[in-house]
Design a protein around this motif. Structure first.
Motif, PDB file in Angstrom:
ATOM      1  N   SER A 648       0.831  -1.213   0.000  1.00 19.73           N
ATOM      2  CA  SER A 648       0.000   0.000   0.000  1.00 19.73           C
ATOM      3  C   SER A 648       0.862   1.259   0.000  1.00 19.73           C
ATOM      4  O   SER A 648       0.592   2.216  -0.731  1.00 19.73           O
ATOM      5  CB  SER A 648      -0.926  -0.022   1.218  1.00 19.73           C
ATOM      6  N   LEU A 649       1.920   1.232   0.811  1.00 17.37           N
ATOM      7  CA  LEU A 649       2.818   2.389   0.856  1.00 17.37           C
ATOM      8  C   LEU A 649       3.569   2.560  -0.455  1.00 17.37           C
ATOM      9  O   LEU A 649       3.804   3.684  -0.909  1.00 17.37           O
ATOM     10  CB  LEU A 649       3.798   2.230   2.011  1.00 17.37           C
ATOM     11  N   GLN A 650       3.952   1.442  -1.084  1.00 16.76           N
ATOM     12  CA  GLN A 650       4.662   1.533  -2.349  1.00 16.76           C
ATOM     13  C   GLN A 650       3.793   2.191  -3.410  1.00 16.76           C
ATOM     14  O   GLN A 650       4.260   3.019  -4.205  1.00 16.76           O
ATOM     15  CB  GLN A 650       5.078   0.133  -2.811  1.00 16.76           C
ATOM     16  N   ARG A 651       2.516   1.862  -3.433  1.00 20.79           N
ATOM     17  CA  ARG A 651       1.607   2.485  -4.398  1.00 20.79           C
ATOM     18  C   ARG A 651       1.475   3.981  -4.123  1.00 20.79           C
ATOM     19  O   ARG A 651       1.360   4.788  -5.047  1.00 20.79           O
ATOM     20  CB  ARG A 651       0.248   1.789  -4.351  1.00 20.79           C
ATOM     21  N   ARG A 652       1.498   4.359  -2.838  1.00 24.61           N
ATOM     22  CA  ARG A 652       1.422   5.778  -2.496  1.00 24.61           C
ATOM     23  C   ARG A 652       2.675   6.512  -2.961  1.00 24.61           C
ATOM     24  O   ARG A 652       2.593   7.620  -3.514  1.00 24.61           O
ATOM     25  CB  ARG A 652       1.240   5.948  -0.995  1.00 24.61           C
ATOM     26  N   TYR A 653       3.844   5.891  -2.759  1.00 25.26           N
ATOM     27  CA  TYR A 653       5.088   6.513  -3.233  1.00 25.26           C
ATOM     28  C   TYR A 653       5.063   6.666  -4.754  1.00 25.26           C
ATOM     29  O   TYR A 653       5.522   7.680  -5.300  1.00 25.26           O
ATOM     30  CB  TYR A 653       6.295   5.680  -2.816  1.00 25.26           C
ATOM     31  N   SER A 654       4.559   5.667  -5.440  1.00 23.15           N
ATOM     32  CA  SER A 654       4.482   5.740  -6.899  1.00 23.15           C
ATOM     33  C   SER A 654       3.561   6.872  -7.336  1.00 23.15           C
ATOM     34  O   SER A 654       3.860   7.594  -8.295  1.00 23.15           O
ATOM     35  CB  SER A 654       3.991   4.411  -7.469  1.00 23.15           C
ATOM     36  N   ALA A 655       2.454   7.039  -6.626  1.00 20.17           N
ATOM     37  CA  ALA A 655       1.533   8.127  -6.954  1.00 20.17           C
ATOM     38  C   ALA A 655       2.183   9.493  -6.723  1.00 20.17           C
ATOM     39  O   ALA A 655       2.019  10.419  -7.525  1.00 20.17           O
ATOM     40  CB  ALA A 655       0.262   7.998  -6.119  1.00 20.17           C
ATOM     41  N   LEU A 656       2.935   9.628  -5.635  1.00 21.58           N
ATOM     42  CA  LEU A 656       3.636  10.880  -5.367  1.00 21.58           C
ATOM     43  C   LEU A 656       4.689  11.164  -6.434  1.00 21.58           C
ATOM     44  O   LEU A 656       4.835  12.308  -6.887  1.00 21.58           O
ATOM     45  CB  LEU A 656       4.285  10.833  -3.985  1.00 21.58           C
ATOM     46  N   ALA A 657       5.412  10.130  -6.841  1.00 17.51           N
ATOM     47  CA  ALA A 657       6.400  10.318  -7.902  1.00 17.51           C
ATOM     48  C   ALA A 657       5.722  10.715  -9.205  1.00 17.51           C
ATOM     49  O   ALA A 657       6.218  11.571  -9.948  1.00 17.51           O
ATOM     50  CB  ALA A 657       7.221   9.040  -8.084  1.00 17.51           C
ATOM     51  N   GLY A 658       4.575  10.104  -9.485  1.00 18.44           N
ATOM     52  CA  GLY A 658       3.832  10.468 -10.688  1.00 18.44           C
ATOM     53  C   GLY A 658       3.323  11.900 -10.647  1.00 18.44           C
ATOM     54  O   GLY A 658       3.355  12.616 -11.657  1.00 18.44           O
ATOM     55  N   GLN A 659       2.843  12.329  -9.475  1.00 14.64           N
ATOM     56  CA  GLN A 659       2.401  13.717  -9.331  1.00 14.64           C
ATOM     57  C   GLN A 659       3.550  14.677  -9.623  1.00 14.64           C
ATOM     58  O   GLN A 659       3.378  15.678 -10.328  1.00 14.64           O
ATOM     59  CB  GLN A 659       1.883  13.958  -7.914  1.00 14.64           C
ATOM     60  N   ALA A 660       4.725  14.388  -9.077  1.00 17.08           N
ATOM     61  CA  ALA A 660       5.871  15.270  -9.291  1.00 17.08           C
ATOM     62  C   ALA A 660       6.320  15.259 -10.746  1.00 17.08           C
ATOM     63  O   ALA A 660       6.664  16.301 -11.311  1.00 17.08           O
ATOM     64  CB  ALA A 660       7.020  14.850  -8.377  1.00 17.08           C
ATOM     65  N   ALA A 661       6.306  14.075 -11.370  1.00 20.15           N
ATOM     66  CA  ALA A 661       6.817  13.952 -12.731  1.00 20.15           C
ATOM     67  C   ALA A 661       5.866  14.527 -13.771  1.00 20.15           C
ATOM     68  O   ALA A 661       6.309  15.101 -14.771  1.00 20.15           O
ATOM     69  CB  ALA A 661       7.118  12.486 -13.037  1.00 20.15           C
ATOM     70  N   GLU A 662       4.578  14.380 -13.540  1.00 16.50           N
ATOM     71  CA  GLU A 662       3.612  14.719 -14.579  1.00 16.50           C
ATOM     72  C   GLU A 662       2.761  15.952 -14.299  1.00 16.50           C
ATOM     73  O   GLU A 662       2.112  16.463 -15.204  1.00 16.50           O
ATOM     74  CB  GLU A 662       2.684  13.520 -14.825  1.00 16.50           C
TER      75      GLU A 662
END
Length: 826
Positions: A648-662
């Motif tokens: 669950s935390l890994q998916r949250r980190y991925s979402a945060l990285a996506g927010q920053a990247a895109e």
């Protein structure tokens, strides 16, 4: 999706009429809805019925969700966490004709306050003639003696004011309190309107509701007009994220286009105010401060202040910075002054107050003190100057009739010793308005906060509406209601259509700009470390997921060799996430993983890293999207086994990285965020290589190394012969095309530093740029066959030194000299 009303499942008008009839049958006399019921209220409840059906649950849920989406929140006392903003789905409606009377009274009161401040900080004629007792000045903690006989820039003490109003059951409005030092709440009024517009979108057109945008545009133009420069740089000065209304301040700063700064961001040099930015010192022409002005300047005012700016008052006196409102305006906030305002209005303005205050007696005068003591059971006793006297141990006001014999005796005793510390006020009964209570309407008392601001011509403009505070119980006495438990939008409506207005000027009248503006050093620091913490948490989580998935939770023979498990455990221990396990048994490894994932305290567990990232997000609301703030604020997962929570935390980190990247604009703020990510990712990969990439590395070590660096697919596409150390080292350390590799990070770091501002125009690289280029060059010229632990350790040290150099160059340092070599002043 069509509403239930459109689907023909019920008639919204019928439901609205039933709601109103049931409510008015129980509401007290003088309720704003029932005296008498107007077409506007009927239209409002038709909209609510069309949205929510037979009950109010959907409307309440939707208004709360929209307020949360906007980012509205507040803090009470010393609470560490913000509370969600309590927005009622039922706004307060006021007809235009009634509002014009309120508006005229607000303008008159603001003019009176300005005239009084001009005299009391100037010739003090009112004191000399006996109209104002000298003790109201000399005895007030809000009177700032160093500012006497000083004229603020623009010649106005007040730029933005607020007043709390109450409506009596007979329909008359009166003033409960004045807010002149640092009026709060305008952002909440704006956020309430945005949330309600999303909830009840059809109401604006049906009722011709006046808009807030022209008011904020007038305020911005008014402050700018008082500045000396044609294109001034304006900032909102906040005491920090722990202030009760920090979320409101961030929203206002973003909406108005003001820099949001703290005292540490600012410096005074040669009687001019500057903000410390990544490009040097940049001039600030106006400050809208949001805290007690006694703390604005430790040199001129309170020497104990740690949130002010040394020399700020000198800059103001020199006319180089506008401070809204000017320090000292809080003098008139004292309840003791309310006793004199009716008479002062006659003397100064030549007319009575259009909005009278509640009746007030200052006990610093013998006759008034005797009146209060004799009539204590029918009055409210309150501090005269904000500071609670001994007779009011609760810190606030007290209703005389509710005091027991001992408390009354203690109060009267202290009143006799220090009468000047007390005021007596009439016990006010408030009108009620409809609020939703347990999915039905209930009558609740309310107060109204209204706002006024100066425009570019120096005239007062009143926000059409403000926001209402609603009590959480039916007792309609103002002293009992306190701050209230709910907030409501206030809609001023009339027969004339309202043109759509935005705070933004017309596109063809605006000078185009692609420069996002000034980036304060503190914000750059926050963005950099937000990136580092998010990357650090993700790297630790990847270790825990491999450990959990391959050694603790494995049900087959795919478990990792003990040597590899030991090296993974050592990575966790070295990161400071958990103490070393006693052994490598299943139970010990589970305990290690649990501590590294969710331990509280001073360590570097994933939970603790998330908390640090969340703290940075809390002070960066004006820079981050609402979605990113929500991801940072999301609660730590508590359900499921450890591996599920880690996923669950890994998916949250991925979402945060996506927010920053895109979703983040490619501004300097984004560059610092990505810099932090790149530095931390490079350091993490070096740590993985030192632990698992040594000459004696096993196939399990190398496979785990690829898992931790998310490079398994890249490796297997290139090499079909199985695991080999040199190809793995080349892919993870030297391949410039691998986005998880060290070489890729070094190139990105160097590109970011080359794109950031420099302090000189000689074309020479600054120290941090030189170090980044040297690291990138070392990776370009290296060979995988020569990589050993010493080489990796040296690279690790050089990256740490580069991070320190970035901090020295761009971030705040309290003792740094203001006249540093190459300093840019603009």
């Amino acid at each position: 999706m069509a509403s239930l009303a459109e689907a023909g499942l019920f008639d919204a008008g019928t439901i609205a009429d039933r709601w109103i009839t049931e409510y008015c049958g129980l509401a007290p006399a003088g309720d704003v809805l029932c005296a008498p019921v107007g077409d506007a209220w009927r239209a409002l409840f038709e909209e609510l019925a069309g949205l929510s059906g037979e009950g109010f649950a959907l409307a309440r849920e939707r208004s709360h969700r929209h307020a949360e989406d906007i980012g509205t929140g507040y803090r009470v006392g010393d609470e560490g966490e913000e509370r969600p903003w309590p927005l009622s789905p039922v706004p307060l409606l006021i007809e235009t004709a009634e509002w014009r009377g309120i508006e005229a009274g607000v303008v008159q009161r603001a003019e009176l306050m300005e005239a009084l401040l001009r005299d009391l900080y100037g010739p003090c004629q009112l004191v000399a003639e006996g109209h104002v007792p000298a003790a109201l000045l000399t005895g007030s903690p809000f009177f700032l003696r160093p500012l006497t006989h000083l004229t603020p820039p623009g010649e106005h003490h007040l730029h933005f004011v607020a007043f709390d109003l109450c409506r009596s059951p007979d329909g008359h409005w009166r003033v409960l309190a004045d807010h002149l030092r640092a009026p709060a709440g305008a952002g909440y009024a704006l956020e309430n309107r945005l949330a309600m517009a999303r909830t009840l979108g059809g109401l604006q057109g049906r009722l011709n509701i006046e808009r807030h945008a022209p008011f904020f545009a007038a305020f911005r133009d008014g402050v700018a007009a008082a500045c000396r420069r044609a294109e001034p740089r304006m900032a909102l000065l906040t005491p920090g994220r722990f202030t009760a209304s920090y979320a409101e301040q961030a929203h206002l700063a973003r909406y108005l286009g003001f820099l949001m700064v703290e005292g540490a961001d600012l410096a005074v040099l040669d009687d001019r105010l500057y903000v410390r930015t990544i490009a040097g010192l940049k001039r600030i022409d106006a400050l809208w401060h949001r805290f007690d002005p006694r703390f604005l300047d430790p040199l001129a005012l309170d020497s104990h202040s740690r949130i002010g700016v040394a020399g700020l008052i000198d800059a103001m006196v020199a006319g180089n910075v506008v401070i809204a409102n000017a320090p000292g305006a809080g003098l008139l906030e004292a309840p003791a002054f309310a006793a004199f305002l009716p008479r002062l209005s006659e003397i100064v303005l030549g007319e009575p107050l259009r909005l009278p205050n509640i009746a007030t007696w200052w006990c610093g005068q013998p006759a008034e003190a005797a009146h209060v003591a004799a009539n204590i059971e029918g009055l409210v006793l309150a501090p005269a100057f904000g500071t609670p006297p001994l007779g009011l141990p609760g810190g606030g006001q007290a209703i005389g009739a509710q005091l027991d014999a001992a408390a009354r005796a203690a109060l009267l005793d202290d009143l006799g010793r220090r009468p000047q510390d007390y005021v007596g006020q009439e016990l006010v009964c408030l009108s009620t308005m409809p609020a939703v209570n347990e999915d039905r309407l209930a009558a609740r008392p309310f107060t109204l906060r209204v706002f006024a601001a100066r425009d570019a011509e120096g005239r007062w403009v009143v926000m059409p509406g403000g926001f209402a505070r609603i009590g959480d119980h039916a007792d309609a006495r103002a002293a009992v209601m306190g701050e209230g438990s709910w907030s409501a939008d206030v809609c001023v409506h009339g027969p004339d259509p309202v043109l759509p207005v935005s705070l933004l000027p017309a596109g063809d009248s605006t000078q185009l700009r692609r420069n996002p503006g000034t980036l304060p050093s503190r914000v750059a620091d926050n963005m950099f470390w937000l990136g580092r913490y998010l990357e650090r948490g993700e790297a630790l989580l990847s270790v825990l997921r491999v450990l959990l998935g391959h050694s603790i939770s494995a049900d087959t023979g795919a478990a990792l060799a003990p040597e590899t498990v030991g090296r993974l455990a050592q990575i966790v221990v070295t990161a400071g996430a958990a103490p070393a396990p006693r052994a490598l048994k299943r139970q010990d490894l589970t305990q290690l993983a649990r501590a590294a994932l969710e331990a509280e305290g001073e360590g570097q567990s994933v939970r603790r890293i998330n908390q640090q990232a969340r703290m940075i997000g809390a002070v960066s609301r004006d820079r981050l999207s609402a979605d990113m703030i929500r991801l940072l604020d999301a609660p730590f997962p508590e359900r499921g086994v450890l591996l599920d929570r880690a996923g669950s935390l890994q998916r949250r980190y991925s979402a945060l990285a996506g927010q920053a990247a895109e979703h983040m604009g490619r501004t300097d703020a984004w560059r610092f965020h990505d810099l932090g990510r790149r530095v931390e990712r490079a350091l993490a990969t070096i740590g993985f290589l030192r632990a698992l990439g040594q000459p004696d590395a096993t196939a399990d070590d190398l496979s785990t190394l690829l898992d931790l660096s998310d490079s398994q697919i890249s490796y297997r596409q290139r090499y079909l012969t199985g695991m080999a150390r040199v190809p793995v080292l080349d892919l993870l350390a030297l391949d410039p095309g691998n986005p998880r590799g060290i070489a890729f990070q070094a190139a990105a770091i160097s590109a970011h530093l080359n794109a950031l501002p420099v302090l000189s125009d000689d074309g020479l690289a600054e120290p941090q740029q030189e170090q980044a280029r040297a690291i990138a060059a070392a990776l370009v010229t290296a060979r995988a066959t020569r990589i050993d632990d010493a080489w990796l350790a040296d690279l690790q040290a050089r990256l740490g030194a580069l991070s320190d150099a970035i901090g020295r160059r761009y971030f705040l340092h309290g003792a740094e000299p203001l006249r540093a070599a190459g300093l840019v002043l603009a």
